[in-house]
Design an enzyme around this catalytic site. Structure first.
Site, PDB file in Angstrom:
ATOM      1  N   GLU A 177      62.254  64.287 -41.824  1.00 16.51           N
ATOM      2  CA  GLU A 177      63.258  63.635 -40.985  1.00 16.51           C
ATOM      3  C   GLU A 177      64.334  62.931 -41.805  1.00 16.51           C
ATOM      4  O   GLU A 177      65.405  62.635 -41.296  1.00 16.51           O
ATOM      5  CB  GLU A 177      62.580  62.618 -40.059  1.00 16.51           C
ATOM      6  CG  GLU A 177      61.529  63.234 -39.140  1.00 16.51           C
ATOM      7  CD  GLU A 177      62.124  64.242 -38.169  1.00 16.51           C
ATOM      8  OE1 GLU A 177      63.138  63.916 -37.522  1.00 16.51           O
ATOM      9  OE2 GLU A 177      61.576  65.356 -38.057  1.00 16.51           O
ATOM     10  N   PHE A 281      69.192  65.713 -38.232  1.00 15.96           N
ATOM     11  CA  PHE A 281      68.493  66.421 -39.301  1.00 15.96           C
ATOM     12  C   PHE A 281      66.995  66.356 -39.053  1.00 15.96           C
ATOM     13  O   PHE A 281      66.426  65.269 -38.866  1.00 15.96           O
ATOM     14  CB  PHE A 281      68.802  65.808 -40.666  1.00 15.96           C
ATOM     15  CG  PHE A 281      68.027  66.440 -41.797  1.00 15.96           C
ATOM     16  CD1 PHE A 281      68.462  67.623 -42.375  1.00 15.96           C
ATOM     17  CD2 PHE A 281      66.857  65.855 -42.263  1.00 15.96           C
ATOM     18  CE1 PHE A 281      67.739  68.212 -43.403  1.00 15.96           C
ATOM     19  CE2 PHE A 281      66.137  66.433 -43.300  1.00 15.96           C
ATOM     20  CZ  PHE A 281      66.579  67.616 -43.867  1.00 15.96           C
ATOM     21  N   ARG A 444      92.558  72.542 -33.196  1.00 19.60           N
ATOM     22  CA  ARG A 444      93.523  73.522 -33.720  1.00 19.60           C
ATOM     23  C   ARG A 444      93.335  74.884 -33.058  1.00 19.60           C
ATOM     24  O   ARG A 444      93.524  75.914 -33.686  1.00 19.60           O
ATOM     25  CB  ARG A 444      93.419  73.628 -35.250  1.00 19.60           C
ATOM     26  CG  ARG A 444      94.705  74.116 -35.927  1.00 19.60           C
ATOM     27  CD  ARG A 444      94.530  74.221 -37.425  1.00 19.60           C
ATOM     28  NE  ARG A 444      95.764  74.691 -38.074  1.00 19.60           N
ATOM     29  CZ  ARG A 444      95.820  75.686 -38.952  1.00 19.60           C
ATOM     30  NH1 ARG A 444      94.737  76.346 -39.273  1.00 19.60           N
ATOM     31  NH2 ARG A 444      96.952  76.021 -39.502  1.00 19.60           N
ATOM     32  N   ASP A 479      90.487  77.557 -46.919  1.00 24.11           N
ATOM     33  CA  ASP A 479      90.763  76.400 -46.079  1.00 24.11           C
ATOM     34  C   ASP A 479      89.673  76.204 -45.028  1.00 24.11           C
ATOM     35  O   ASP A 479      88.872  77.103 -44.745  1.00 24.11           O
ATOM     36  CB  ASP A 479      92.120  76.583 -45.397  1.00 24.11           C
ATOM     37  CG  ASP A 479      92.837  75.262 -45.169  1.00 24.11           C
ATOM     38  OD1 ASP A 479      92.183  74.199 -45.185  1.00 24.11           O
ATOM     39  OD2 ASP A 479      94.069  75.294 -44.962  1.00 24.11           O
ATOM     40  N   MET A 480      89.643  75.015 -44.435  1.00 28.48           N
ATOM     41  CA  MET A 480      88.757  74.670 -43.310  1.00 28.48           C
ATOM     42  C   MET A 480      89.474  73.612 -42.492  1.00 28.48           C
ATOM     43  O   MET A 480      89.568  72.466 -42.908  1.00 28.48           O
ATOM     44  CB  MET A 480      87.424  74.133 -43.816  1.00 28.48           C
ATOM     45  CG  MET A 480      86.463  73.752 -42.711  1.00 28.48           C
ATOM     46  SD  MET A 480      85.248  72.557 -43.267  1.00 28.48           S
ATOM     47  CE  MET A 480      84.143  72.528 -41.850  1.00 28.48           C
ATOM     48  N   CYS A 527      90.052  73.816 -49.913  1.00 28.32           N
ATOM     49  CA  CYS A 527      90.960  73.080 -49.037  1.00 28.32           C
ATOM     50  C   CYS A 527      90.258  72.834 -47.714  1.00 28.32           C
ATOM     51  O   CYS A 527      89.494  73.676 -47.244  1.00 28.32           O
ATOM     52  CB  CYS A 527      92.252  73.878 -48.813  1.00 28.32           C
ATOM     53  SG  CYS A 527      93.508  73.006 -47.828  1.00 28.32           S
ATOM     54  N   SER A 528      90.504  71.692 -47.120  1.00 22.02           N
ATOM     55  CA  SER A 528      90.064  71.424 -45.752  1.00 22.02           C
ATOM     56  C   SER A 528      91.073  70.473 -45.140  1.00 22.02           C
ATOM     57  O   SER A 528      90.927  69.260 -45.195  1.00 22.02           O
ATOM     58  CB  SER A 528      88.659  70.802 -45.739  1.00 22.02           C
ATOM     59  OG  SER A 528      88.279  70.487 -44.401  1.00 22.02           O
ATOM     60  N   GLY A 530      93.738  69.935 -46.484  1.00 20.49           N
ATOM     61  CA  GLY A 530      94.008  69.160 -47.690  1.00 20.49           C
ATOM     62  C   GLY A 530      92.701  68.666 -48.277  1.00 20.49           C
ATOM     63  O   GLY A 530      91.837  69.437 -48.670  1.00 20.49           O
ATOM     64  N   ASP A 549      96.989  67.339 -47.484  1.00 18.38           N
ATOM     65  CA  ASP A 549      98.100  67.995 -46.795  1.00 18.38           C
ATOM     66  C   ASP A 549      99.361  67.148 -46.845  1.00 18.38           C
ATOM     67  O   ASP A 549     100.451  67.635 -46.536  1.00 18.38           O
ATOM     68  CB  ASP A 549      97.724  68.260 -45.332  1.00 18.38           C
ATOM     69  CG  ASP A 549      96.975  69.570 -45.148  1.00 18.38           C
ATOM     70  OD1 ASP A 549      96.879  70.341 -46.121  1.00 18.38           O
ATOM     71  OD2 ASP A 549      96.467  69.828 -44.040  1.00 18.38           O
TER      72      ASP A 549
END
Length: 750
Positions: A177, A281, A444, A479-480, A527-528, A530, A549
């Site tokens: 856990e 988790f 997005r 990117d993400m 990148c995500s 930025g 970004d």
């Protein structure tokens, strides 16, 4: 030797060049933490004190001894259920539903070289001669669960890494856990905790607060390390600054949900816990299975934040980043995004490349919009097939023409995402994270693909690999652009939902490892939005990350300042962009934008065809100067000469060779005043008895190499300067005429 084991005394000591870390086995088998700090010798168990603490329980074996309590003793890997009520590192749910573990020492061993972690990033030792590994075996006998504590010692770097392996050697399944990667317990000391918060477009803002009674928790529940928090924290003495005082750095090599906890207990002791977040988790561990935690990297400095940063920078540059470009120069690039957004053709991209090649730019990167039905944010993600109708030619032909100009070619991808308006989603709607019976959260106009499933990773990788094969791409920007919601997987029958978020990150790492293996010469930039996934875990796969970004030069100074505490300049993607700036509307001259972008992997993000002839000449000069100083910037020691959140008049930073033979100093004015006082910038890292020539670098507006240092006609300038002069007296910063002006000087030993 870096690792010393005293079997008789059950004492384990780890030495690096300047630090010592020690642990020992307590009276009843628990592994106690004794010391981490400046290098010393001797048995540190004398620091342990034993008192009858009210409402603090005792191990059963202690019988009438009320002075031995896990609620007060410092531990290497504290667990829930053994009488310690502080933040645990390990929570085990047993087969009978009970939450309890009581880890006791079994044995330990020393191994040559550095351990590895299956499916996860970890610091590496290519030669096997720069590190040692310690394995410490603990056991919870009733459950049959074995916990192996892993320690990697890079003695010359003053780095100790830690990770944990948890193996079920029992007869029934259990659930993990919580499984943190590491803990630091301090018996004494008044600390501040320093973390790096932010938001999209303003990442890694330093915040320093006292460690208080109770828990201070920093972390991410967004599915990635995030813009909002960074998986790097520091503990520092109250008076610690850049050049003096004790401080500890703790960096997690992980790109998903994480949690860092700083806690002062009822006896004024401090505990720092770092690792996976325990929210959503729960990992089912069948008999015979092993779970591996991500790695943490620790470093200690007795001489302030600068030394701590250098230790971490060296680790990342040489033992975390992997790339054919790791130790060599990287191409100066131009990215078309802020020049064209989605509105481009193949010919338009080639025209941008032609102008860039004439000015000395070495690579063109084609950003979002080259694939599927991708003319805006509404459609196309997931369909990684070239839109030849939009380009007017095959993408391979665009790449070929760009290479014909003597340039390299790169493309943008966002492989973890899918638009509902895409062929992929219409064919495989279950590949996206959505919860049955609920409308998903959009961001997005896109959803997140379920990378916990191998078939999803396989499908996306096959599409993208075909494009990379066809174009022979030299570079990929990965990117993400949204975070994870609606966490539910069709494979719930095969894996409990509490494992999906971690399995997702493992899927992303699997995708990146495939790229690394199939295309060993490919330069990958992470990148995500930025800097939303700027962490040491990603740097194992992508040796540079788009820092933010926000490309406004003045804002970038602040972002790059916070980033520098843990991450070296070679990992920072930083470009010269157009003005007015697309994020802030600020007007900043070209010279200043370039001076700030030099503090990273240099490039441009604008339409060079729109520049004046004078500005084009400046670009040529900027690229020449960047190449001149690139290896100094990438390999030199980084000095934060000003605190950008405290010093309002100007910001200054420096790169200096470790031997003090050369340095590059950059100053940017942040404010303008009537009849201002003269400011002086004091350099660091130079040999005080050495002699130096000082050259103004012709990157600022109107500047020419060799111009006067302080800009005043009647001043006396010596033929050379001593290091003592430059370090203790400094250089006067000339009046540059306005805010957002830059001034760079190159210092060379004579």
């Amino acid at each position: 030797m870096a690792i010393i084991i005293d079997q008789e005394q059950k004492l384990i000591t780890l030495h690096t060049k300047n630090t010592t870390y020690q642990m020992g086995v307590g009276n009843y088998g628990q592994l106690l933490h004794l010391y981490y700090g400046k290098r010393l010798t001797g048995d540190m168990r004398y620091l342990l004190t034993y008192y009858d603490r009210g409402f603090s329980g005792n191990p059963y074996e202690a019988e009438c001894d009320k002075t031995y309590s896990m609620d007060a003793l410092p531990q290497e890997y504290p667990c829930f259920g053994n009488g310690d009520f502080r933040s645990p590192a390990f929570i085990l749910k047993n087969a009978d539903g009970s939450y309890c573990a009581d880890l006791r020492f079994v044995s330990c061993e020393i191994c040559e070289g550095k351990y590895r972690i299956p499916g996860l990033p970890a610091a590496y030792d290519e030669t096997g001669t720069e590190s040692e590994t310690l394995k410490v075996y603990l056991e919870d006998k009733p459950s049959g669960v074995q916990v192996t504590l892993l320690y990697g010692i890079f003695a010359e770097l003053d780095i100790i890494t830690r990770a944990v392996q948890i193996t079920n050697r029992g007869q029934e399944a259990v659930h993990i856990e919580k499984a943190a990667s590491a803990v630091l317990d301090f018996m004494t000391g008044e600390f501040d905790v320093i973390h790096f918060h932010g938001r999209h477009g303003m990442e890694r803002i330093l915040e320093r607060t006292p460690v208080e009674h109770g828990n201070q928790v920093f972390g991410s529940r967004r599915g990635s390390s995030s813009h909002q928090q960074n998986p790097f924290v520091m503990l520092a003495g109250k008076q610690t600054g850049e050049d003096a005082g004790e401080c500890y750095g703790c960096m997690l090599l992980y790109s998903g949900n994480f949690k860092a906890e700083a806690e002062k207990d009822q006896y004024e002791q401090t505990r720092l816990v770092m690792g996976l977040s325990d929210e959503m988790f729960s990992w089912k561990l069948e008999p015979g299975e092993t779970f591996d935690t991500p790695e943490t990297a620790f470093s200690y400095s007795a001489n302030g934040f600068s030394t701590l940063s250098w230790n971490l920078h060296r680790l990342i540059r040489s033992h975390i980043c992997r790339s054919a470009y790791r130790d060599t120069k990287r191409p100066v690039l131009i990215n078309n995004w802020e020049a064209t957004y989605f509105d481009f053709t193949g010919e338009k991209i080639i025209e941008i490349a032609k102008q860039a090649a004439e000015l000395g730019v070495e690579m063109l990167v084609l950003d979002d919009g080259w694939f599927g039905k991708r003319d805006d944010d509404l459609a196309g993600l997931g369909d990684w097939t070239v839109n030849e109708k939009k380009l007017g030619m095959p993408l391979s032909q665009v790449a070929e023409k760009i290479r014909g100009l003597g340039m390299k070619f790169g493309i943008w991808i966002e492989p973890e995402m899918v638009c509902e308006d895409s062929d992929l989603y219409r064919e495989h709607p279950d590949w996206a994270f959505t919860i049955p019976g609920r409308k998903p959260v959009r961001a997005r106009y896109q959803l997140v693909l379920d990378y916990s499933r191998k078939e999803v990773v396989d499908g996306i990788f096959a599409q993208i690999a075909k494009v990379l094969d066809d174009t022979k791409a030299d570079y990929v920007k990965m990117d993400m652009n949204r975070h994870l919601t609606d966490i539910w997987s069709k494979t719930a029958a095969e894996q409990n939902q509490g494992a999906i978020l971690h399995r997702y990150v493992l899927g992303v790492y699997d995708f990146l490892e495939r790229l690394h293996e199939r295309y060993p010469d490919l330069l990958i930039e992470g990148c995500s939005g930025g800097g939303g996934r700027f962490d040491a875990g990603m740097l194992y796969y992508t040796p540079q990350i788009w820092c933010s970004d926000n490309t406004d030069a003045v804002e970038r100074i602040k972002i790059q300042y916070g980033t520098s505490f843990a991450y070296p300049s070679c990992t920072v993607g930083s470009h010269v962009s157009a003005v007015p700036n697309h994020q802030t509307g600020r007007m900043t001259e070209l010279a200043t934008r370039a001076a700030v972008a030099m503090a990273g992997s240099f490039g441009y993000e604008l339409d060079l065809n729109l520049l004046t002839e004078e500005e084009k000449e400046q670009v040529r000069e900027q690229i020449k100067n960047y190449h001149r100083f690139e290896m100094l910037i990438r390999q030199g020691r980084y000095y934060r000469l000003t605190d950008v959140w405290q010093k309002k008049e100007y910001a200054a930073w420096e790169y200096c060779r470790p031997d003090g033979s050369e340095a590059l100093v950059t100053v940017v004015t942040l404010d303008t005043q009537c009849n201002p006082a003269t400011e002086y910038v004091k350099l660091r890292g130079l040999g005080e008895d050495k002699k130096y020539r000082v050259e103004v670098v012709g990157m600022q507006t109107g500047g020419e190499n060799g111009q006067r240092i302080n800009g005043t006609p009647n001043s006396v300038e010596p033929e050379y300067y001593t290091g003592a002069q430059l370090v203790h007296a400094g250089l006067p910063v000339p009046r540059l005429g306005n805010e957002y002006k830059s001034w760079q000087v190159y210092v060379k030993e004579v």
